[in-house]
Design a protein around this motif. Structure first.
Motif, PDB file in Angstrom:
ATOM      1  N   ILE A 124       0.858  -1.173   0.028  1.00 23.62           N
ATOM      2  CA  ILE A 124      -0.028   0.005  -0.008  1.00 23.62           C
ATOM      3  C   ILE A 124       0.855   1.222  -0.002  1.00 23.62           C
ATOM      4  O   ILE A 124       2.025   1.268   0.801  1.00 23.62           O
ATOM      5  N   ARG A 125       0.627   2.126  -0.927  1.00 25.25           N
ATOM      6  CA  ARG A 125       1.284   3.306  -0.833  1.00 25.25           C
ATOM      7  C   ARG A 125       0.619   4.687  -0.822  1.00 25.25           C
ATOM      8  O   ARG A 125       1.268   5.504  -0.504  1.00 25.25           O
ATOM      9  N   THR A 126      -0.654   4.628  -0.677  1.00 22.33           N
ATOM     10  CA  THR A 126      -1.239   5.933   0.059  1.00 22.33           C
ATOM     11  C   THR A 126      -1.293   5.608   1.540  1.00 22.33           C
ATOM     12  O   THR A 126      -1.172   4.664   2.292  1.00 22.33           O
ATOM     13  N   GLN A 128      -3.855   5.194   3.490  1.00 23.99           N
ATOM     14  CA  GLN A 128      -4.514   4.036   3.750  1.00 23.99           C
ATOM     15  C   GLN A 128      -5.426   3.433   2.564  1.00 23.99           C
ATOM     16  O   GLN A 128      -5.323   4.312   1.414  1.00 23.99           O
ATOM     17  N   ALA A 129      -5.727   2.143   2.565  1.00 19.08           N
ATOM     18  CA  ALA A 129      -6.526   1.657   1.682  1.00 19.08           C
ATOM     19  C   ALA A 129      -7.846   1.158   2.194  1.00 19.08           C
ATOM     20  O   ALA A 129      -7.879   0.268   3.281  1.00 19.08           O
ATOM     21  N   GLY A 134      -7.541   3.806  -2.316  1.00 23.40           N
ATOM     22  CA  GLY A 134      -6.417   3.216  -1.936  1.00 23.40           C
ATOM     23  C   GLY A 134      -5.553   2.878  -3.347  1.00 23.40           C
ATOM     24  O   GLY A 134      -6.105   2.662  -4.677  1.00 23.40           O
ATOM     25  N   GLN A 135      -4.188   3.159  -3.174  1.00 24.94           N
ATOM     26  CA  GLN A 135      -3.178   2.784  -4.216  1.00 24.94           C
ATOM     27  C   GLN A 135      -2.124   1.926  -3.644  1.00 24.94           C
ATOM     28  O   GLN A 135      -2.003   2.000  -2.716  1.00 24.94           O
ATOM     29  N   ALA A 136      -1.639   1.126  -4.556  1.00 24.78           N
ATOM     30  CA  ALA A 136      -0.695  -0.147  -4.132  1.00 24.78           C
ATOM     31  C   ALA A 136       0.449  -0.035  -5.528  1.00 24.78           C
ATOM     32  O   ALA A 136       0.147   0.243  -6.410  1.00 24.78           O
ATOM     33  N   THR A 152     -10.376  -2.354  -0.691  1.00 22.93           N
ATOM     34  CA  THR A 152     -10.565  -3.633   0.296  1.00 22.93           C
ATOM     35  C   THR A 152     -12.048  -3.791   0.350  1.00 22.93           C
ATOM     36  O   THR A 152     -12.717  -3.042  -0.286  1.00 22.93           O
ATOM     37  N   LEU A 158      -6.225  -0.914   5.375  1.00 21.77           N
ATOM     38  CA  LEU A 158      -4.772  -1.222   5.295  1.00 21.77           C
ATOM     39  C   LEU A 158      -3.994   0.283   5.388  1.00 21.77           C
ATOM     40  O   LEU A 158      -4.495   1.044   4.700  1.00 21.77           O
ATOM     41  N   ARG A 160      -0.296   2.583   4.953  1.00 18.46           N
ATOM     42  CA  ARG A 160       0.742   2.830   4.135  1.00 18.46           C
ATOM     43  C   ARG A 160       1.765   1.957   4.443  1.00 18.46           C
ATOM     44  O   ARG A 160       2.054   1.801   5.578  1.00 18.46           O
TER      45      ARG A 160
END
Length: 185
Positions: A124-126, A128-129, A134-136, A152, A158, A160
Protein backbone atom coordinates in the motif's frame (compact mmCIF):
# COMPACT_ATOMS: atom_id res chain seq x y z
CA UNK A 1 -1.80 -42.64 -63.56
CA UNK A 2 -4.71 -45.01 -63.02
CA UNK A 3 -2.62 -47.06 -60.58
CA UNK A 4 -1.94 -43.93 -58.57
CA UNK A 5 -5.64 -42.99 -58.51
CA UNK A 6 -6.52 -46.55 -57.55
CA UNK A 7 -4.00 -46.39 -54.68
CA UNK A 8 -5.18 -42.93 -53.53
CA UNK A 9 -8.84 -43.93 -53.66
CA UNK A 10 -8.31 -47.38 -52.11
CA UNK A 11 -8.80 -48.23 -48.47
CA UNK A 12 -7.28 -47.00 -46.11
CA UNK A 13 -5.66 -44.17 -48.09
CA UNK A 14 -9.02 -42.79 -49.25
CA UNK A 15 -9.76 -41.63 -45.69
CA UNK A 16 -6.61 -39.55 -45.63
CA UNK A 17 -7.09 -38.45 -49.25
CA UNK A 18 -10.33 -36.73 -48.27
CA UNK A 19 -8.58 -35.07 -45.31
CA UNK A 20 -5.71 -34.06 -47.60
CA UNK A 21 -8.19 -32.21 -49.84
CA UNK A 22 -9.45 -30.40 -46.72
CA UNK A 23 -5.86 -29.50 -45.76
CA UNK A 24 -5.16 -28.11 -49.24
CA UNK A 25 -8.37 -26.06 -49.02
CA UNK A 26 -7.34 -24.80 -45.57
CA UNK A 27 -3.95 -23.64 -46.83
CA UNK A 28 -5.44 -21.97 -49.90
CA UNK A 29 -7.87 -20.10 -47.63
CA UNK A 30 -5.03 -19.20 -45.25
CA UNK A 31 -2.76 -17.95 -48.03
CA UNK A 32 -5.52 -15.82 -49.54
CA UNK A 33 -6.24 -14.28 -46.14
CA UNK A 34 -9.63 -15.87 -45.55
CA UNK A 35 -8.32 -17.68 -42.45
CA UNK A 36 -5.89 -16.63 -39.75
CA UNK A 37 -2.91 -18.96 -39.32
CA UNK A 38 -2.60 -18.07 -35.63
CA UNK A 39 -5.53 -20.25 -34.67
CA UNK A 40 -5.90 -22.44 -31.62
CA UNK A 41 -2.91 -24.24 -30.18
CA UNK A 42 -2.67 -27.99 -30.71
CA UNK A 43 -1.71 -28.76 -27.10
CA UNK A 44 -4.68 -31.12 -26.86
CA UNK A 45 -2.81 -33.35 -29.31
CA UNK A 46 0.37 -33.25 -27.26
CA UNK A 47 1.80 -31.01 -29.99
CA UNK A 48 1.78 -27.64 -28.23
CA UNK A 49 3.51 -24.53 -29.50
CA UNK A 50 2.29 -24.51 -33.11
CA UNK A 51 -1.17 -23.57 -34.41
CA UNK A 52 -3.51 -26.53 -34.76
CA UNK A 53 -4.00 -25.94 -38.50
CA UNK A 54 -0.30 -26.41 -39.18
CA UNK A 55 0.01 -29.34 -36.79
CA UNK A 56 -3.02 -31.19 -38.15
CA UNK A 57 -1.78 -30.57 -41.68
CA UNK A 58 1.50 -32.29 -40.84
CA UNK A 59 -0.28 -35.22 -39.18
CA UNK A 60 -2.62 -35.68 -42.15
CA UNK A 61 0.09 -35.41 -44.82
CA UNK A 62 2.36 -37.88 -43.02
CA UNK A 63 -0.55 -40.28 -42.36
CA UNK A 64 -1.58 -40.05 -46.02
CA UNK A 65 1.94 -40.89 -47.19
CA UNK A 66 2.26 -43.79 -44.76
CA UNK A 67 -1.15 -45.21 -45.70
CA UNK A 68 -0.35 -44.83 -49.40
CA UNK A 69 2.88 -46.80 -48.98
CA UNK A 70 1.36 -49.35 -46.60
CA UNK A 71 -1.71 -49.81 -48.78
CA UNK A 72 0.54 -50.91 -51.64
CA UNK A 73 2.38 -53.44 -49.51
CA UNK A 74 -0.57 -55.32 -47.98
CA UNK A 75 -3.85 -56.85 -49.05
CA UNK A 76 -6.84 -57.95 -47.03
CA UNK A 77 -9.00 -56.00 -44.62
CA UNK A 78 -7.22 -56.96 -41.36
CA UNK A 79 -3.85 -55.81 -42.69
CA UNK A 80 -5.37 -52.67 -44.21
CA UNK A 81 -6.88 -51.80 -40.81
CA UNK A 82 -3.42 -52.29 -39.32
CA UNK A 83 -2.02 -49.91 -41.97
CA UNK A 84 -4.66 -47.35 -40.97
CA UNK A 85 -3.63 -47.54 -37.31
CA UNK A 86 0.10 -47.48 -38.10
CA UNK A 87 -0.40 -44.52 -40.47
CA UNK A 88 -2.22 -42.53 -37.78
CA UNK A 89 0.40 -43.34 -35.15
CA UNK A 90 3.23 -42.65 -37.57
CA UNK A 91 1.69 -39.36 -38.67
CA UNK A 92 1.29 -38.22 -35.09
CA UNK A 93 4.83 -39.35 -34.14
CA UNK A 94 6.33 -37.71 -37.19
CA UNK A 95 4.45 -34.51 -36.47
CA UNK A 96 5.86 -34.48 -32.93
CA UNK A 97 9.37 -34.55 -34.41
CA UNK A 98 8.63 -31.89 -37.02
CA UNK A 99 6.78 -29.54 -34.68
CA UNK A 100 9.72 -29.14 -32.29
CA UNK A 101 11.77 -26.91 -34.61
CA UNK A 102 8.62 -25.07 -35.74
CA UNK A 103 7.90 -23.94 -32.16
CA UNK A 104 10.61 -21.30 -32.51
CA UNK A 105 8.54 -19.66 -35.24
CA UNK A 106 5.60 -19.28 -32.83
CA UNK A 107 6.96 -17.75 -29.63
CA UNK A 108 4.61 -17.60 -26.66
CA UNK A 109 4.32 -13.81 -26.60
CA UNK A 110 1.03 -13.35 -24.85
CA UNK A 111 0.34 -9.68 -24.33
CA UNK A 112 0.58 -8.57 -20.70
CA UNK A 113 -2.75 -8.07 -19.00
CA UNK A 114 -3.92 -6.43 -15.81
CA UNK A 115 -5.28 -9.83 -14.83
CA UNK A 116 -1.63 -10.95 -14.53
CA UNK A 117 -1.50 -9.04 -11.22
CA UNK A 118 -4.23 -11.17 -9.63
CA UNK A 119 -2.61 -13.49 -7.11
CA UNK A 120 0.42 -11.23 -6.59
CA UNK A 121 1.19 -9.30 -3.47
CA UNK A 122 1.42 -5.52 -3.35
CA UNK A 123 2.44 -2.77 -0.93
CA UNK A 124 0.00 0.00 0.00
CA UNK A 125 1.43 3.39 -1.05
CA UNK A 126 -1.34 5.80 0.01
CA UNK A 127 -2.07 6.75 3.63
CA UNK A 128 -4.60 3.94 3.74
CA UNK A 129 -6.57 1.58 1.56
CA UNK A 130 -10.31 1.27 2.17
CA UNK A 131 -13.36 0.06 0.26
CA UNK A 132 -13.48 3.55 -1.34
CA UNK A 133 -9.86 4.57 -1.88
CA UNK A 134 -6.31 3.32 -2.13
CA UNK A 135 -3.24 2.79 -4.26
CA UNK A 136 -0.57 0.14 -4.10
CA UNK A 137 2.65 -0.79 -5.83
CA UNK A 138 2.85 -4.21 -7.42
CA UNK A 139 5.77 -5.94 -9.11
CA UNK A 140 5.07 -7.80 -12.36
CA UNK A 141 6.61 -11.14 -13.28
CA UNK A 142 9.17 -9.37 -15.50
CA UNK A 143 10.38 -7.25 -12.55
CA UNK A 144 8.71 -4.00 -13.55
CA UNK A 145 6.49 -2.25 -11.03
CA UNK A 146 3.22 -0.38 -11.35
CA UNK A 147 1.05 1.75 -9.10
CA UNK A 148 -2.51 0.45 -9.19
CA UNK A 149 -5.88 1.47 -7.77
CA UNK A 150 -6.88 -0.89 -4.95
CA UNK A 151 -9.93 -1.36 -2.78
CA UNK A 152 -10.50 -3.50 0.29
CA UNK A 153 -13.64 -5.43 1.08
CA UNK A 154 -15.67 -5.47 4.25
CA UNK A 155 -14.11 -3.73 7.24
CA UNK A 156 -10.50 -4.21 6.11
CA UNK A 157 -8.34 -1.10 6.33
CA UNK A 158 -4.73 -1.15 5.26
CA UNK A 159 -2.12 1.49 6.13
CA UNK A 160 0.84 2.78 4.10
CA UNK A 161 3.50 0.07 3.82
CA UNK A 162 1.13 -2.81 4.58
CA UNK A 163 1.36 -5.90 2.41
CA UNK A 164 -1.77 -6.95 0.60
CA UNK A 165 -2.78 -9.78 -1.71
CA UNK A 166 -4.56 -8.94 -4.98
CA UNK A 167 -7.42 -11.40 -5.31
CA UNK A 168 -9.62 -9.89 -8.03
CA UNK A 169 -9.69 -7.29 -10.78
CA UNK A 170 -12.63 -5.19 -11.89
CA UNK A 171 -12.31 -3.70 -15.39
CA UNK A 172 -14.96 -1.14 -14.41
CA UNK A 173 -12.73 1.60 -13.02
CA UNK A 174 -9.64 -0.61 -13.35
CA UNK A 175 -9.68 -1.46 -9.65
CA UNK A 176 -7.96 -4.35 -7.92
CA UNK A 177 -9.48 -5.90 -4.83
CA UNK A 178 -7.00 -6.62 -2.06
CA UNK A 179 -6.91 -8.23 1.33
CA UNK A 180 -4.36 -8.14 4.16
CA UNK A 181 -1.40 -10.42 3.53
CA UNK A 182 1.34 -11.40 5.94
CA UNK A 183 4.42 -12.00 3.85
CA UNK A 184 7.12 -14.40 5.04
CA UNK A 185 10.56 -12.99 4.40
Amino acid sequence: MTEFLHAVLGFPTVLFSFLLVVVVGYWIAALTGLLDLDDVDASWLGLAGVPAGATLSIVIVLSWLLSLIGGQLVTGLPLQLAVLIVALAGGWSGARLLVRPLRRLYPDDRAPSRHDFVGRHCVIRTGQATPDFGQAEVTAADGSSAVIQVRTTGDDRLARGDNALIFDYSPDGEIFLVMPYERDH
